[in-house]
Design an enzyme around this catalytic site. Structure first.
Site, PDB file in Angstrom:
ATOM      1  N   LYS A 116      25.682  46.094  18.683  1.00 44.59           N
ATOM      2  CA  LYS A 116      24.722  45.398  19.525  1.00 44.59           C
ATOM      3  C   LYS A 116      23.432  45.543  19.405  1.00 44.59           C
ATOM      4  O   LYS A 116      22.640  44.686  19.882  1.00 44.59           O
ATOM      5  CB  LYS A 116      25.324  45.824  21.023  1.00 44.59           C
ATOM      6  CG  LYS A 116      26.983  45.392  21.251  1.00 44.59           C
ATOM      7  CD  LYS A 116      27.231  45.797  22.821  1.00 44.59           C
ATOM      8  CE  LYS A 116      28.689  45.129  23.091  1.00 44.59           C
ATOM      9  NZ  LYS A 116      29.720  45.903  22.526  1.00 44.59           N
ATOM     10  N   GLU A 200      19.792  47.920  28.548  1.00 39.05           N
ATOM     11  CA  GLU A 200      18.756  46.549  28.796  1.00 39.05           C
ATOM     12  C   GLU A 200      19.003  46.154  30.215  1.00 39.05           C
ATOM     13  O   GLU A 200      19.486  46.876  31.207  1.00 39.05           O
ATOM     14  CB  GLU A 200      19.855  45.565  28.231  1.00 39.05           C
ATOM     15  CG  GLU A 200      21.040  45.014  28.568  1.00 39.05           C
ATOM     16  CD  GLU A 200      21.694  43.985  27.787  1.00 39.05           C
ATOM     17  OE1 GLU A 200      21.409  43.656  26.602  1.00 39.05           O
ATOM     18  OE2 GLU A 200      22.776  43.536  28.261  1.00 39.05           O
ATOM     19  N   ASN A 235      33.712  45.460  34.007  1.00 42.69           N
ATOM     20  CA  ASN A 235      32.992  44.749  32.784  1.00 42.69           C
ATOM     21  C   ASN A 235      34.085  44.374  31.808  1.00 42.69           C
ATOM     22  O   ASN A 235      33.870  44.077  30.590  1.00 42.69           O
ATOM     23  CB  ASN A 235      32.304  46.024  32.178  1.00 42.69           C
ATOM     24  CG  ASN A 235      31.104  46.221  32.854  1.00 42.69           C
ATOM     25  OD1 ASN A 235      30.284  45.501  33.595  1.00 42.69           O
ATOM     26  ND2 ASN A 235      30.792  47.733  33.064  1.00 42.69           N
ATOM     27  N   GLU A 275      27.996  35.243  23.073  1.00 41.33           N
ATOM     28  CA  GLU A 275      28.123  35.493  24.573  1.00 41.33           C
ATOM     29  C   GLU A 275      26.815  35.519  25.178  1.00 41.33           C
ATOM     30  O   GLU A 275      25.942  36.027  24.741  1.00 41.33           O
ATOM     31  CB  GLU A 275      28.929  36.907  24.893  1.00 41.33           C
ATOM     32  CG  GLU A 275      30.305  36.780  24.251  1.00 41.33           C
ATOM     33  CD  GLU A 275      31.251  38.134  24.845  1.00 41.33           C
ATOM     34  OE1 GLU A 275      30.676  38.845  25.667  1.00 41.33           O
ATOM     35  OE2 GLU A 275      32.301  38.235  24.506  1.00 41.33           O
ATOM     36  N   GLU A 288      25.788  39.242  23.011  1.00 44.40           N
ATOM     37  CA  GLU A 288      26.314  39.804  21.829  1.00 44.40           C
ATOM     38  C   GLU A 288      26.864  38.389  21.235  1.00 44.40           C
ATOM     39  O   GLU A 288      27.367  37.550  21.728  1.00 44.40           O
ATOM     40  CB  GLU A 288      27.235  40.814  21.990  1.00 44.40           C
ATOM     41  CG  GLU A 288      28.371  40.542  22.932  1.00 44.40           C
ATOM     42  CD  GLU A 288      29.164  41.773  23.345  1.00 44.40           C
ATOM     43  OE1 GLU A 288      29.683  42.614  22.231  1.00 44.40           O
ATOM     44  OE2 GLU A 288      29.984  41.932  24.183  1.00 44.40           O
ATOM     45  N   ASN A 290      30.570  38.149  19.100  1.00 43.92           N
ATOM     46  CA  ASN A 290      31.940  38.846  18.727  1.00 43.92           C
ATOM     47  C   ASN A 290      32.362  38.047  17.520  1.00 43.92           C
ATOM     48  O   ASN A 290      32.629  37.029  17.421  1.00 43.92           O
ATOM     49  CB  ASN A 290      32.988  38.829  19.740  1.00 43.92           C
ATOM     50  CG  ASN A 290      32.522  39.604  21.073  1.00 43.92           C
ATOM     51  OD1 ASN A 290      32.636  40.754  20.813  1.00 43.92           O
ATOM     52  ND2 ASN A 290      32.609  39.201  22.132  1.00 43.92           N
ATOM     53  N   PHE A 348      43.384  49.237  40.804  1.00 44.76           N
ATOM     54  CA  PHE A 348      43.507  48.839  39.379  1.00 44.76           C
ATOM     55  C   PHE A 348      43.981  49.951  38.348  1.00 44.76           C
ATOM     56  O   PHE A 348      43.356  49.902  37.206  1.00 44.76           O
ATOM     57  CB  PHE A 348      42.477  47.802  39.076  1.00 44.76           C
ATOM     58  CG  PHE A 348      42.516  46.617  39.803  1.00 44.76           C
ATOM     59  CD1 PHE A 348      43.327  45.417  39.656  1.00 44.76           C
ATOM     60  CD2 PHE A 348      41.381  46.543  40.894  1.00 44.76           C
ATOM     61  CE1 PHE A 348      43.148  44.315  40.555  1.00 44.76           C
ATOM     62  CE2 PHE A 348      41.341  45.441  41.861  1.00 44.76           C
ATOM     63  CZ  PHE A 348      42.331  44.417  41.531  1.00 44.76           C
TER      64      PHE A 348
END
Length: 669
Positions: A116, A200, A235, A275, A288, A290, A348
């Site tokens: 990244k 960031e 996320n 992305e 980023e 992938n 969750f």
């Protein structure tokens, strides 16, 4: 074309690759760990090779074992799926050295885009719009605090080698930066063997939108539209769709062209995803790239008609792309719901165990939609603590977005999973959420709409009437079957009772039978909630799904037998139903309510997992918000904090122990 390929992965993605390879006439080799000896992908493949113990670090992440399996079976190429070794340039290079083709990009592209920090530097040089941030190595928590202050809060702390939501934290203050830095680094080291992180700027109210690219080894690159991936939890994506309800054609074209330019700059080959974070004004920033197949690739396949796995295989075999950018069109709308083994009613948290019942909806085309289910499990399979908690990816396609959402809601209502907790109730409720249906999304959607966590929706008056009719039909059908038992001592006689009371949750609803007989198929007129409706169904006792109509409303409802009644699940609603005569209902109202046990002086393990650390000692005074323990499950660290000021009494667990859900970690004085 290859004659035999090996899939260096497991679960649903391994099964997905096998399906396309089989259609192309290519033999497949599966690899498996001790935990996956009886897995579906092993059964589906033409051959299989055992590669080690259950932990991924001893099996799926060991490149030498994958290469040895290729040599043993004569596999000419390896498809890495996603996760594990899919973005390891060293693995790709090791395969090339042995003369084995990697079905994916070349090492140069993986190195440039897989990290990244380096990918952002590369994107800046290629004049791709990027989020403001610090791309250098961060030495320690103090250094992280200084950087965050320079960028301005809020900030995102990310693992450089991360993915899937691992090693990622949002910090809104100085204190959160320090804690987030330590947690992100710890998760990154545990999941990826690389503890580097970067920081960031966090874009407020962002959308997560990604562009699918496809490139061959002859200089041809195309983009296949976008995917909206803004519905996320911790996320990690939960629901995706294609196209995005937010983008206009101009923004789509600009994002696509930047993605193609970036792919060309690194001589990209194979399928890849660029992305972006998109703000409320449609400004977009590179996040980023992938360098692999994405989990959510099926929605792109459904709206473009292009099999991405097939194209990856063909590109790896040296073929050219069979289409140009002008040939790419987006047809209709597709939605993907990720079915996870996690308890939506307990924030969750992960759930593991055996699938005692697994009945997915029927796949294929209907008059208005398409249903697709990518899965790697079966009834009787076990959800392990060692790997990702995904059970399946349920996808629907329809001509319009709302039609695709309606198809998804109906498919979820008919998807039966028992034996573990899962997020299906949440997914079903989401399909009816007004904000989701309107397309007003951001990556903060779940946190904003469910700030206190998810709870079963309470049925409104109309829904209560519908479910009462369903419950009574089930009760009448079951009673009729019992009356027909050959050894029944005292069968019922006389006309069918007209007046009934259906208890849904704590509510009592009178229902009157008007006309009809109890048969299968069942059809009877009922008066419920002040309205008359004909109830019709083919349901039989033991069926997990009730499909039928109440008046002009078609319903797909899940039915489970519980003590003295039924549990009904529908569109995120979960209620217990009991059917009484009027006199029985009067007596039921007099029954005392059983209170739950007091657990306020106990710290219970919220999910099955491994104790990473105990942060306190017996007799220690702890303030509200301080860390008590950290428990890891399915590659995620969960910090357990004190909810109030307290004194630690007895500690019952120690680091390294595996605990079941609700195991007592410690007691408070």
């Amino acid at each position: 074309m290859f004659k035999k390929i090996l899939i260096a992965n497991r679960g649903e993605i391994a099964c997905r690759v096998i399906k396309t390879a089989r259609r192309m006439g290519i033999l497949t080799v599966a690899v498996y760990s001790d935990a996956d000896r009886d897995a579906l992908h092993v059964e589906m493949a033409d051959e299989s090779v055992h590669i080690g113990a259950a932990p991924a670090a001893e099996s799926y992440l060991v490149a030498d074992k994958i290469i040895a399996a290729c040599k043993e079976t004569g596999a000419e190429a390896v498809h890495p799926g996603y996760g594990f070794l899919s973005e390891r340039a060293a693995f790709c290079a090791a395969l090339e050295k042995e003369g084995i083709v990697f079905i994916g990009p070349k090492p140069k592209a993986i190195e440039a885009m897989g990290d990244k920090i380096e990918s952002k530097k590369f994107a800046n040089a290629a004049k791709v719009s990027t989020v403001p941030g610090h791309l250098g190595i961060i030495d320690n928590a103090d250094h992280a605090e200084r950087i965050a202050a320079e960028i301005g809060y809020p900030v995102m702390i990310k693992a450089s080698a991360g993915g899937g939501g691992k090693g990622m934290r949002i910090a809104w203050s100085k204190d959160e930066v320090r804690d987030g830095f330590e947690r992100a680094r710890s998760e990154a080291k545990s999941s990826f063997g690389d503890d580097r992180v970067f920081i960031e700027k966090f874009v407020v109210d962002p959308r997560h939108i990604e562009i699918q690219v496809l490139a061959d080894g002859h200089g041809n690159v195309v983009y296949l539209g976008e995917r909206e991936c803004s519905i996320q939890r911790r996320n990690q994506k939960v629901v995706e769709e294609a196209p995005s309800p937010f983008l206009d054609e101009a923004t789509r074209k600009a994002m696509g062209e930047q993605s193609v330019a970036l792919a060309k700059a690194v001589d990209y080959q194979s399928a890849g995803t660029v992305e972006f974070i998109v703000d409320r004004d449609r400004n977009f920033y590179f996040l980023e790239m992938n360098t692999r197949l994405q989990v959510e690739h099926p929605v792109t396949e459904l709206v473009t008609g292009i099999d991405l796995v097939e194209q990856m295989i063909r590109v790896a075999a040296g073929e050219k792309l069979p289409f140009k950018q002008a040939d790419i069109t987006l047809n209709g709308w597709a939605v993907e719901s990720r079915l996870y083994a996690e308890d939506p009613y307990r924030n969750f948290l992960p759930s593991i165990g055996r699938l005692t019942r697994y009945r997915p909806p029927r796949e294929g085309k209907t008059e208005k939609s398409v249903v697709r289910n990518d899965t790697g499990v079966f009834e009787g399979a076990e959800i392990s603590m060692y790997y990702d908690p995904m059970i399946a990816k349920l996808c629907t396609w329809a001509p319009s977005r709302l039609e695709a959402i309606e198809a998804m809601g109906e498919a979820l209502d008919g998807f039966v999973v028992d034996g573990i907790e899962h997020n299906m109730p949440f997914l079903s409720a989401l399909m009816k959420h007004p904000r989701w249906r309107e397309g007003r999304l951001s990556t903060g959607f779940i946190a904003e709409e469910y700030p206190e966590g998810f709870a079963p929706a309470a049925p409104d008056e109309a829904q209560t009437a519908l479910l009462a009719a369903v419950a009574l039909s089930c009760s009448l059908i079951e009673s009729n079957r019992r009356e027909r038992y050959a050894d029944r001592l005292r069968p019922a006689a006389g006309p069918l009772r007209e007046s009934w009371i259906v208890k849904l949750g704590a509510d009592y609803l009178p229902v009157t039978l008007l006309e009809g007989v109890v048969t299968i198929p069942f059809e009877m007129d009922m008066q419920v909630g002040g309205k008359t409706a004909t109830v019709a169904t083919d349901w039989r006792p033991g069926d997990a799904v009730w499909v039928g109509t109440v008046g002009d409303r078609k319903l797909t409802v899940q039915i489970r037998t519980v003590l003295n009644g039924l549990r009904i699940d529908w569109q995120g609603i979960s209620v217990r139903a009991r059917v009484f005569t009027p006199r029985q209902a009067e007596l039921d109202k007099l029954m005392p309510v059983k209170l739950p046990p007091d657990t306020s002086k106990l710290l219970l393990c919220p999910m099955p997992g491994l104790v990473v650390s105990i942060a306190v000692a017996e007799g220690q005074e702890v303030k509200a918000g301080e860390t008590l323990a950290i428990v890891e499950a399915m590659k995620m660290e969960n910090v357990l904090r004190a909810e109030r000021d307290l004194v630690v009494g007895k500690i019952n667990a120690k680091p390294g122990e595996s605990l079941a859900v609700d195991a007592v970690i410690m007691e408070f004085a």
